[in-house]
Design a protein around this motif. Sequence first.
Motif, PDB file in Angstrom:
ATOM      1  N   VAL A  18       0.782  -1.141  -0.256  1.00 56.03           N
ATOM      2  CA  VAL A  18      -0.455  -0.078   0.131  1.00 56.03           C
ATOM      3  C   VAL A  18       0.581   1.313  -0.186  1.00 56.03           C
ATOM      4  O   VAL A  18       0.824   2.147  -1.021  1.00 56.03           O
ATOM      5  N   PHE A  19       1.653   1.253   0.492  1.00 53.79           N
ATOM      6  CA  PHE A  19       2.400   2.492   0.936  1.00 53.79           C
ATOM      7  C   PHE A  19       3.441   2.383  -0.025  1.00 53.79           C
ATOM      8  O   PHE A  19       4.408   3.453  -0.244  1.00 53.79           O
ATOM      9  N   GLY A  41      -4.924  10.420   7.396  1.00 53.27           N
ATOM     10  CA  GLY A  41      -4.852   8.979   6.984  1.00 53.27           C
ATOM     11  C   GLY A  41      -3.267   8.609   6.748  1.00 53.27           C
ATOM     12  O   GLY A  41      -3.065   7.510   6.291  1.00 53.27           O
ATOM     13  N   CYS A  42      -2.847   8.335   7.818  1.00 55.78           N
ATOM     14  CA  CYS A  42      -1.457   8.153   7.724  1.00 55.78           C
ATOM     15  C   CYS A  42      -0.640   7.418   8.100  1.00 55.78           C
ATOM     16  O   CYS A  42       0.731   6.839   7.670  1.00 55.78           O
ATOM     17  N   GLY A  43      -1.808   6.126   8.590  1.00 58.74           N
ATOM     18  CA  GLY A  43      -1.328   4.758   8.855  1.00 58.74           C
ATOM     19  C   GLY A  43      -0.030   4.395   9.602  1.00 58.74           C
ATOM     20  O   GLY A  43       0.506   5.588  10.940  1.00 58.74           O
ATOM     21  N   LEU A  61      -2.114  12.502  10.262  1.00 57.18           N
ATOM     22  CA  LEU A  61      -2.883  12.471  10.922  1.00 57.18           C
ATOM     23  C   LEU A  61      -3.848  11.034  10.032  1.00 57.18           C
ATOM     24  O   LEU A  61      -3.485  10.765   9.344  1.00 57.18           O
ATOM     25  N   ASP A  62      -4.516  10.513  12.149  1.00 56.54           N
ATOM     26  CA  ASP A  62      -4.742   9.214  11.421  1.00 56.54           C
ATOM     27  C   ASP A  62      -5.921   9.347  12.716  1.00 56.54           C
ATOM     28  O   ASP A  62      -6.287   9.682  13.252  1.00 56.54           O
ATOM     29  N   HIS A  63      -6.864   8.339  12.758  1.00 58.12           N
ATOM     30  CA  HIS A  63      -8.221   8.440  12.871  1.00 58.12           C
ATOM     31  C   HIS A  63      -7.761   7.194  14.456  1.00 58.12           C
ATOM     32  O   HIS A  63      -8.270   6.913  15.316  1.00 58.12           O
ATOM     33  N   SER A  64      -6.786   6.325  13.862  1.00 50.37           N
ATOM     34  CA  SER A  64      -6.610   5.037  14.417  1.00 50.37           C
ATOM     35  C   SER A  64      -5.305   4.721  15.336  1.00 50.37           C
ATOM     36  O   SER A  64      -4.617   5.210  14.988  1.00 50.37           O
ATOM     37  N   MET A  67      -2.720   2.552  14.089  1.00 50.09           N
ATOM     38  CA  MET A  67      -1.680   2.672  13.734  1.00 50.09           C
ATOM     39  C   MET A  67      -0.973   3.836  13.790  1.00 50.09           C
ATOM     40  O   MET A  67       0.528   3.998  13.883  1.00 50.09           O
ATOM     41  N   ALA A  85     -10.430  12.259   9.510  1.00 51.28           N
ATOM     42  CA  ALA A  85     -10.967  13.507   8.004  1.00 51.28           C
ATOM     43  C   ALA A  85     -12.148  14.086   7.850  1.00 51.28           C
ATOM     44  O   ALA A  85     -12.171  14.918   7.596  1.00 51.28           O
ATOM     45  N   ALA A 101      -4.808   5.559   0.125  1.00 49.38           N
ATOM     46  CA  ALA A 101      -5.586   4.487   0.477  1.00 49.38           C
ATOM     47  C   ALA A 101      -6.243   4.872   1.549  1.00 49.38           C
ATOM     48  O   ALA A 101      -5.727   3.989   2.407  1.00 49.38           O
ATOM     49  N   VAL A 102      -6.574   6.001   1.832  1.00 45.68           N
ATOM     50  CA  VAL A 102      -7.555   6.072   2.814  1.00 45.68           C
ATOM     51  C   VAL A 102      -9.342   6.110   2.311  1.00 45.68           C
ATOM     52  O   VAL A 102     -10.096   6.310   2.742  1.00 45.68           O
ATOM     53  N   TRP A 105     -12.050   4.834   2.682  1.00 43.94           N
ATOM     54  CA  TRP A 105     -13.093   4.349   4.157  1.00 43.94           C
ATOM     55  C   TRP A 105     -13.876   5.328   4.326  1.00 43.94           C
ATOM     56  O   TRP A 105     -14.323   5.678   6.713  1.00 43.94           O
ATOM     57  N   PHE A 203      -8.958  -5.677   5.996  1.00 41.26           N
ATOM     58  CA  PHE A 203      -9.078  -5.584   5.754  1.00 41.26           C
ATOM     59  C   PHE A 203     -11.255  -5.459   5.029  1.00 41.26           C
ATOM     60  O   PHE A 203     -12.333  -4.110   5.261  1.00 41.26           O
TER      61      PHE A 203
END
Length: 259
Positions: A18-19, A41-43, A61-64, A67, A85, A101-102, A105, A203
Amino acid sequence: MPEQQWNSALYEKRHAFVFGYGQGLVELLAPQADEVILDLGCGTGQLTYQIAQSGARVIGLDHSETMLATARQNYPELRFVQGNATSFALDEKFDAVFSNAVLHWVTEAAAAAKCIAAALKPGGRFVAEFGGRGNVSNIIEATQMVLRQYTGHDVPHGWYYPSIGEYSSLLESCGLEVTQAWLFDRPTPLEGEAGMRNWLTMFAERMFVELNAAQKEEALTEIEMYLRESNYDGGQWYADYRRLRLLSIKQGSIAVSGS
Ligand SMILES: C[S@@+](CC[C@H](N)C(=O)[O-])C[C@H]1O[C@@H](n2cnc3c(N)ncnc32)[C@H](O)[C@@H]1O
């Protein structure tokens, strides 16, 4: 639809592609040393780090939290913040927002587009790639067909895969001018004989929540059986990825020093 849970170890171990593919998107971003850039969504932070190699100041910045914890461990010198986001608002404005790849979602796409536009300086760019219209359609079809036998109903996949027209219109309605857009097939090799299983576990876990552990194993085997015809070639599994890549610019006058 239950929220996706992110397994950062499985992500880095088996889905580094993915990256890996995201490096081409960093080239499109063409970060400059004097810029401030948001990696949305930097993972686990690999592309945040790559952008930072240009000398630009980058915030991931990411939600998880899972991660983010791995990202902070990987790159303690970089700044990572938790946020969604669809609702983030940071103190500073950015020369560019980058996102790999964010956004498939993020089903509340309009809310995300508004936040992205608000985060950019006038003339700032938004560079993104994510699943586009038709992404993983074989995988979705086989999974839904098998899961219907267990649940007795259609199980939603929960992803957002827009067309160029749909997503460009959305960005334009937020004051972003789309200057380049591509929708392209990118069959993506998955690692090892368990590649498709691992992809589904990583996923598509949310689609299996109604099944117990034994049923899930059985269903995965059935899905593999269906997909062997379309997504397996010469001993290699492929995900039938279809990517949407866009470059857009925030409208509005750019402050020119001395004017
Ligand atoms: C497939 S990973 C991609 C990570 C990274 N951009 C890369 O290329 O390796 C998707 C990431 O999007 C994040 N994500 C999903 N929905 C989000 C949201 N609403 N707000 C912020 N991050 C989100 C996930 O937590 C996950 O880290």
